[in-house]
Scaffold this active site. Structure first.
Site, PDB file in Angstrom:
ATOM      1  N   ASP A  53      27.253 -47.401 -10.721  1.00 25.60           N
ATOM      2  CA  ASP A  53      27.299 -46.062 -11.310  1.00 25.60           C
ATOM      3  C   ASP A  53      26.003 -45.806 -12.062  1.00 25.60           C
ATOM      4  O   ASP A  53      25.774 -46.387 -13.124  1.00 25.60           O
ATOM      5  CB  ASP A  53      28.502 -45.952 -12.245  1.00 25.60           C
ATOM      6  CG  ASP A  53      28.751 -44.536 -12.737  1.00 25.60           C
ATOM      7  OD1 ASP A  53      27.865 -43.674 -12.559  1.00 25.60           O
ATOM      8  OD2 ASP A  53      29.831 -44.287 -13.299  1.00 25.60           O
ATOM      9  N   HIS A 103      30.535 -44.512  -8.498  1.00 25.07           N
ATOM     10  CA  HIS A 103      30.843 -43.314  -9.266  1.00 25.07           C
ATOM     11  C   HIS A 103      31.696 -42.347  -8.438  1.00 25.07           C
ATOM     12  O   HIS A 103      31.371 -42.055  -7.288  1.00 25.07           O
ATOM     13  CB  HIS A 103      29.546 -42.620  -9.688  1.00 25.07           C
ATOM     14  CG  HIS A 103      29.754 -41.427 -10.565  1.00 25.07           C
ATOM     15  ND1 HIS A 103      30.060 -41.526 -11.895  1.00 25.07           N
ATOM     16  CD2 HIS A 103      29.721 -40.096 -10.292  1.00 25.07           C
ATOM     17  CE1 HIS A 103      30.199 -40.320 -12.413  1.00 25.07           C
ATOM     18  NE2 HIS A 103      30.001 -39.428 -11.448  1.00 25.07           N
ATOM     19  N   CYS A 150      34.465 -38.034 -14.160  1.00 22.96           N
ATOM     20  CA  CYS A 150      33.033 -37.724 -14.061  1.00 22.96           C
ATOM     21  C   CYS A 150      32.664 -36.657 -15.097  1.00 22.96           C
ATOM     22  O   CYS A 150      32.702 -36.932 -16.289  1.00 22.96           O
ATOM     23  CB  CYS A 150      32.671 -37.269 -12.648  1.00 22.96           C
ATOM     24  SG  CYS A 150      33.227 -38.357 -11.333  1.00 22.96           S
TER      25      CYS A 150
END
Length: 271
Positions: free
Chosen positions: A203, A235, A156
């Site tokens: 995502d 995500h 991330c």
């Protein structure tokens, strides 16, 4: 099922049993990927202050590791249990792992709705000007350990910095990024070494259109690259998957396998 688009052949499905010790004294070398990823349990690494930055360090149970892995976390930092467990898993694969505290002890809360927390302000506070120097401290620590090669793995928030470490002169030989966020085109086109990406089906930070753009930009670099898409994931799955869901569990474990295989191929890894 899993959907993959990759410049390499699809990864083999492998079973995973947490916390199985696999390393022994001697060289860090294995014939097959060990059964090493942990979803639960207690961290086995240690925290150490180095040049003003707190580091989470996890060492392999073998002598003279040849490859160091700089582990770059999501916004939940090294304080998140899953991040420490995943760093430990890379160590059990034979890598010396260093994870810098990217947020100086103040990561994002587990609940973004926590009163007083603003994710936009948090991201602005921890931009490249603030984060690059912290990343460089972790890189410097690894450089002093005597490892031959350095790889970076980012998740991330940290995925962006895994890309940034592949720019010329940074000293990182290969990188892996799971669902990277805030990634800019110039950070993609600047890579000078191999990069592997694990993408989530759902995502908002990497839509299908953006994923296609990233693939096209990577192709233009003429460097080895890989982009794998995991169905049934969202995500954050590379670290915080709901492992009671078979697709999410498979996605997390396979993304870990993807990173280990990538480092084996392009950083002279432990296997």
């Amino acid at each position: 099922m899993i959907s993959m688009r990759s410049s390499l052949s699809a990864l083999l499905l492998w079973s995973v049993v947490p916390l199985i010790p696999v390393a022994s004294a001697g060289e860090c070398s294995y014939g097959d990927i060990p059964q090493i990823i942990a979803h639960t349990g207690e961290p086995v690494g240690r925290e150490e202050k180095y040049n003003g930055v707190n580091l989470y360090i996890s060492e392999p149970g073998c002598e003279n590791p040849k490859v160091g892995v700089l582990y770059l976390t999501d916004v939940f930092g090294i304080q998140l249990l899953e991040n420490k467990l995943l760093a430990d898993s890379f160590a059990r694969a034979g890598f010396l792992v260093v994870a810098p505290d990217l947020f100086d002890g103040e990561p994002a809360p587990a609940d973004f709705g926590t009163p007083g927390f603003n994710i936009t302000d948090f991201i602005l506070k921890h931009g490249p000007n603030a984060t690059d120097p912290i990343v460089d401290v972790g890189l410097a620590y690894l450089g002093e350990t005597g490892v031959d090669k350095i790889a970076a793995t980012g998740y991330c928030f940290g995925g962006r910095y895994a890309f940034r470490l592949l720019a010329a002169g940074k000293g990182v030989d290969a990188a892996f990024a799971a669902h990277p966020s805030l990634l800019e085109d110039r950070e993609i086109t600047a890579v000078t070494n191999p990069i592997s990406v694990a993408a989530a089906e759902s995502d908002t930070t990497m839509s299908p259109e953006r994923r296609s753009q990233i693939e096209a930009l990577l192709a233009d670099t003429k460097k080895p690259y890989q982009v794998n898409l995991y169905s049934g994931t969202s995500h954050g799955f590379g670290v915080r998957a709901n492992v009671s869901d078979p697709q999410q569990k498979f996605g997390k474990e396979s993304a870990f396998s993807q990173a280990v295989r990538w480092f084996e191929a392009w950083a002279g890894g432990a296997l």
